[in-house]
Design a protein around this motif. Structure first.
Motif, mmCIF file in Angstrom:
data_model
loop_
_atom_site.group_PDB
_atom_site.id
_atom_site.type_symbol
_atom_site.label_atom_id
_atom_site.label_comp_id
_atom_site.label_asym_id
_atom_site.label_seq_id
_atom_site.Cartn_x
_atom_site.Cartn_y
_atom_site.Cartn_z
ATOM 1 N N ASN A 467 62.604 -9.324 24.210
ATOM 2 C CA ASN A 467 62.527 -8.618 25.490
ATOM 3 C C ASN A 467 61.059 -8.500 25.879
ATOM 4 O O ASN A 467 60.455 -7.437 25.751
ATOM 5 C CB ASN A 467 63.171 -7.229 25.393
ATOM 6 N N PRO A 468 60.440 -9.623 26.339
ATOM 7 C CA PRO A 468 58.987 -9.659 26.542
ATOM 8 C C PRO A 468 58.446 -8.666 27.555
ATOM 9 O O PRO A 468 57.235 -8.438 27.609
ATOM 10 C CB PRO A 468 58.744 -11.100 27.001
ATOM 11 N N VAL A 469 59.337 -8.081 28.370
ATOM 12 C CA VAL A 469 58.873 -7.027 29.281
ATOM 13 C C VAL A 469 58.398 -5.817 28.490
ATOM 14 O O VAL A 469 57.551 -5.037 28.932
ATOM 15 C CB VAL A 469 60.006 -6.638 30.258
ATOM 16 N N ASN A 470 58.912 -5.676 27.277
ATOM 17 C CA ASN A 470 58.540 -4.567 26.413
ATOM 18 C C ASN A 470 57.217 -4.885 25.724
ATOM 19 O O ASN A 470 57.168 -5.660 24.769
ATOM 20 C CB ASN A 470 59.643 -4.327 25.378
ATOM 21 N N LYS A 471 56.135 -4.297 26.218
ATOM 22 C CA LYS A 471 54.796 -4.547 25.688
ATOM 23 C C LYS A 471 54.113 -3.226 25.363
ATOM 24 O O LYS A 471 54.342 -2.212 26.014
ATOM 25 C CB LYS A 471 53.912 -5.302 26.688
ATOM 26 N N GLN A 472 53.273 -3.253 24.349
ATOM 27 C CA GLN A 472 52.403 -2.129 24.033
ATOM 28 C C GLN A 472 50.979 -2.635 23.924
ATOM 29 O O GLN A 472 50.735 -3.722 23.377
ATOM 30 C CB GLN A 472 52.805 -1.472 22.704
ATOM 31 N N PHE A 473 50.012 -1.828 24.395
ATOM 32 C CA PHE A 473 48.602 -2.233 24.356
ATOM 33 C C PHE A 473 47.812 -1.266 23.483
ATOM 34 O O PHE A 473 47.961 -0.050 23.583
ATOM 35 C CB PHE A 473 48.001 -2.260 25.760
ATOM 36 N N LEU A 474 46.961 -1.842 22.603
ATOM 37 C CA LEU A 474 46.082 -1.049 21.746
ATOM 38 C C LEU A 474 44.637 -1.404 22.047
ATOM 39 O O LEU A 474 44.192 -2.517 21.749
ATOM 40 C CB LEU A 474 46.379 -1.334 20.271
ATOM 41 N N PRO A 475 43.854 -0.492 22.643
ATOM 42 C CA PRO A 475 42.418 -0.762 22.829
ATOM 43 C C PRO A 475 41.715 -0.821 21.470
ATOM 44 O O PRO A 475 41.975 0.009 20.591
ATOM 45 C CB PRO A 475 41.919 0.432 23.656
ATOM 46 N N ILE A 476 40.848 -1.818 21.299
ATOM 47 C CA ILE A 476 40.047 -1.947 20.082
ATOM 48 C C ILE A 476 38.614 -2.208 20.505
ATOM 49 O O ILE A 476 38.353 -3.129 21.304
ATOM 50 C CB ILE A 476 40.555 -3.092 19.179
ATOM 51 N N ALA A 477 37.674 -1.421 19.996
ATOM 52 C CA ALA A 477 36.270 -1.546 20.390
ATOM 53 C C ALA A 477 35.664 -2.833 19.839
ATOM 54 O O ALA A 477 36.137 -3.401 18.855
ATOM 55 C CB ALA A 477 35.484 -0.336 19.894
ATOM 56 N N ASN A 478 34.629 -3.324 20.505
ATOM 57 C CA ASN A 478 33.845 -4.497 20.111
ATOM 58 C C ASN A 478 34.453 -5.802 20.618
ATOM 59 O O ASN A 478 35.446 -5.800 21.345
ATOM 60 C CB ASN A 478 33.624 -4.559 18.597
ATOM 61 N N GLU A 479 33.808 -6.907 20.243
ATOM 62 C CA GLU A 479 34.250 -8.248 20.630
ATOM 63 C C GLU A 479 35.150 -8.807 19.532
ATOM 64 O O GLU A 479 34.826 -8.706 18.347
ATOM 65 C CB GLU A 479 33.043 -9.173 20.820
ATOM 66 N N HIS A 480 36.250 -9.453 19.938
ATOM 67 C CA HIS A 480 37.242 -9.915 18.964
ATOM 68 C C HIS A 480 37.479 -11.408 19.140
ATOM 69 O O HIS A 480 38.473 -11.823 19.738
ATOM 70 C CB HIS A 480 38.544 -9.147 19.139
ATOM 71 N N TYR A 481 36.560 -12.202 18.613
ATOM 72 C CA TYR A 481 36.788 -13.648 18.666
ATOM 73 C C TYR A 481 37.572 -14.023 17.423
ATOM 74 O O TYR A 481 37.031 -14.503 16.431
ATOM 75 C CB TYR A 481 35.473 -14.418 18.763
ATOM 76 N N THR A 482 38.856 -13.757 17.478
ATOM 77 C CA THR A 482 39.659 -13.923 16.271
ATOM 78 C C THR A 482 40.998 -14.540 16.610
ATOM 79 O O THR A 482 41.644 -14.162 17.572
ATOM 80 C CB THR A 482 39.869 -12.568 15.561
ATOM 81 N N TYR A 483 41.379 -15.550 15.843
ATOM 82 C CA TYR A 483 42.729 -16.099 15.927
ATOM 83 C C TYR A 483 42.974 -16.940 14.682
ATOM 84 O O TYR A 483 42.060 -17.493 14.094
ATOM 85 C CB TYR A 483 42.939 -16.933 17.193
ATOM 86 N N SER A 484 44.219 -17.006 14.279
ATOM 87 C CA SER A 484 44.700 -17.669 13.067
ATOM 88 C C SER A 484 45.919 -16.858 12.641
ATOM 89 O O SER A 484 46.513 -16.161 13.465
ATOM 90 C CB SER A 484 43.610 -17.738 11.975
ATOM 91 N N ASP A 485 46.291 -16.907 11.376
ATOM 92 C CA ASP A 485 47.444 -16.149 10.913
ATOM 93 C C ASP A 485 47.000 -14.741 10.559
ATOM 94 O O ASP A 485 46.865 -14.377 9.388
ATOM 95 C CB ASP A 485 48.085 -16.857 9.721
ATOM 96 N N MET A 486 46.805 -13.920 11.582
ATOM 97 C CA MET A 486 46.212 -12.594 11.433
ATOM 98 C C MET A 486 47.149 -11.567 10.828
ATOM 99 O O MET A 486 46.737 -10.444 10.531
ATOM 100 C CB MET A 486 45.744 -12.083 12.796
#
Length: 498
Positions: A467-486
């Motif tokens: 149900n992709p309409v269901n979203k939650q957002f979490l603010p996180i400080a700083n720059e996040h150049y991150t991707y992979s199997d996090m």
């Protein structure tokens, strides 16, 4: 239970926010060539000793027809193996349980007592935390400008703690993070210093390094301890990279290890990390012992000449055969055949319009790629065909992830959101906008199957894939150049060796 996946822009186009690492790319010229004549060669890899410097520190879419483009060149390359015992940090001791007695077991510096009655426990994956009913699940976000990594509770959607990824602050430039299959450990790669650091997710796995009877570790998002003070940082190794930001370690994936029914946990997991060595025109993929940080084997990839060759192996993911797939930035696709000794390498040059950025492997064993710039695409290992997803040609894609419901999710910088793709039909399902949204980079799927999108400048989005309409957002400080199997979700697609 559900699962996950990751992606990244278009040949010759100028697209804001779509570039190399956390720099923008004004224009990109394709350097990969399309090869249509199948060629299969088998080389016998040579094994020679090499050195591996290591430091132990306390310190909206529409469906369309499938479009296939083929490239059937497979060229195994030589591999080089090295073992450097000096590259390990002692993460603690492990003492096997005697099944006939009451035994004290010490693991990673913590002590527990296990009572048995003569028969060893018979426990299978799924009976333990993180494999069956979910008790804990974490997202690990690199804070690139701070030189730290955030631990996020994916169920409570809250940042729990922060850890330094190295002693040099923002100079470390952490980026890719990868989580072990049981969720207990994370590895973070630091592009600026060549440092690879492993952190324990649970206090029970941390080590009382100063022997004061307690574990000193971060307790909140604002509690960032000194490099040599946090006792959940278990080991850190420095790779002999070429000293350039592009050569620092990036592509990374764990292997599960094997399941020990007596200990009721995975043992002997490995970590594969890619970087550029001092020797020009080559790339290295290094296999670490996941628990000690010892560099056990280095596979050398010669002729690193296609794509943006100032960047090393850019993304990596494991398939169900425990083979490691990785890519060059806008370059080639590679597979490490890990069952062979020494490890061999297959490689394929993509069609000119595919410029690889983020990558992952879906539960069927097919690699997927975000285009920077260019369409989202996949590769069929059986037919050796590259297949583009119709309707994604104009995007600017970064991280990419696959879930177990048959969907692939790719972060799009062009429209600022995430595209959802059917990985069976290779067609686009829908585009989902995000607000706030700046530069969505990373995509991963947590243990419960929720899709996470990490925005470089905003924070993280949690999306329900059913149900992709269901979203939650979490603010996180700083720059996040991150991707992979996090989150470790990609490894849940892997067949677990028993």
């Amino acid at each position: 239970m559900r699962a996950y996946r990751l992606f990244p822009c278009l040949l010759g186009l100028v697209v804001a926010g779509c570039g190399d690492d956390n720099t923008s790319s004004a224009s990109d010229t394709a350097q990969a060539t399309s090869v249509t004549t199948p060629t299969s060669t088998t080389d016998t890899p040579t094994t020679t000793p090499t050195t591996s410097a290591s430091a132990t520190d306390t310190d909206s879419g529409t469906a369309g027809e499938t479009q296939g483009q083929t490239n059937t060149t497979s060229t195994p390359t030589t591999s080089t193996t090295t073992t450097d015992p000096s590259s390990t940090t002692d993460p603690g001791t492990a003492t096997a349980v005697d099944p006939s007695t009451s035994t004290t077991t010490t693991t990673s510096g913590t002590t527990s007592t296990t009572s048995t009655t003569g028969d060893p426990p018979n426990c299978m994956p799924g009976d333990t935390q993180g494999m069956g009913d979910i008790e804990k699940s974490f997202l690990w976000v690199a804070n690139t400008d701070q030189g730290s990594i955030s631990k996020v509770d994916t169920q409570g959607v809250v940042e729990l703690a922060r850890y330094r990824s190295g002693p040099s602050g923002g100079t470390e430039s952490p980026s890719r993070t990868a989580v072990s299959v049981d969720g207990r450990f994370v590895v973070v790669n630091n592009r600026g210093t060549g440092r690879v650091t492993m952190i324990a997710a649970n206090v029970d796995d941390c080590k009382d390094k100063n022997n004061n009877g307690m574990i000193e570790t971060s307790q909140t998002k604002d509690d960032l301890l000194a490099w040599d003070a946090d006792e959940c940082v278990l080991w850190s190794s420095v790779l002999p990279f070429n000293g350039q930001i592009g050569g620092g370690p990036r592509g990374v994936t764990w292997t599960p290890g094997t399941w020990d029914m007596n200990l009721c946990q995975f043992v002997d997991p490995k970590v594969w990390v890619g970087y550029l060595p001092v020797q020009g025109g080559t790339a290295h993929m290094v296999r670490f012992d996941g628990m000690t940080g010892v560099a056990e084997e280095t596979v050398t990839i010669p002729n690193w000449f296609i794509g943006d060759t100032s960047w090393g192996p850019y993304g990596a993911a494991l398939d169900k055969n425990l083979d490691v797939w990785f890519t060059g930035l806008r370059g080639e696709l590679f597979r490490l055949n890990t069952a062979q000794n020494p490890v061999t390498v297959d490689r394929w040059a993509p069609p000119f319009n595919l410029q690889f950025y983020g990558m992952t492997v879906d539960p069927d064993g097919d690699p997927w790629f975000g285009g920077n710039c260019g369409p989202v695409s996949t590769f069929d290992p059986v037919t050796q065909q590259f297949i583009s997803v119709p309707g994604t040609e104009a995007g600017c894609y970064r991280g990419i992830g696959a879930d177990k419901d048959g969907h692939v999710w790719a972060a799009d910088n062009g429209t600022c959101g995430v595209v959802q793709i059917d990985h069976v039909t290779n067609t686009m399902i829908q585009f989902h906008t995000l607000n706030p949204c700046s530069t969505p980079v990373g995509v991963s799927v947590d243990d419960e199957g929720f899709v996470w999108i990490v925005d470089e400048w905003q924070g993280a989005w949690k999306i329900d894939p059913l149900n992709p309409v269901n979203k939650q957002f979490l603010p996180i400080a700083n720059e996040h150049y991150t991707y992979s199997d996090m989150t470790g979700g990609q490894l849940k697609s892997v067949v677990i060796p028993m």
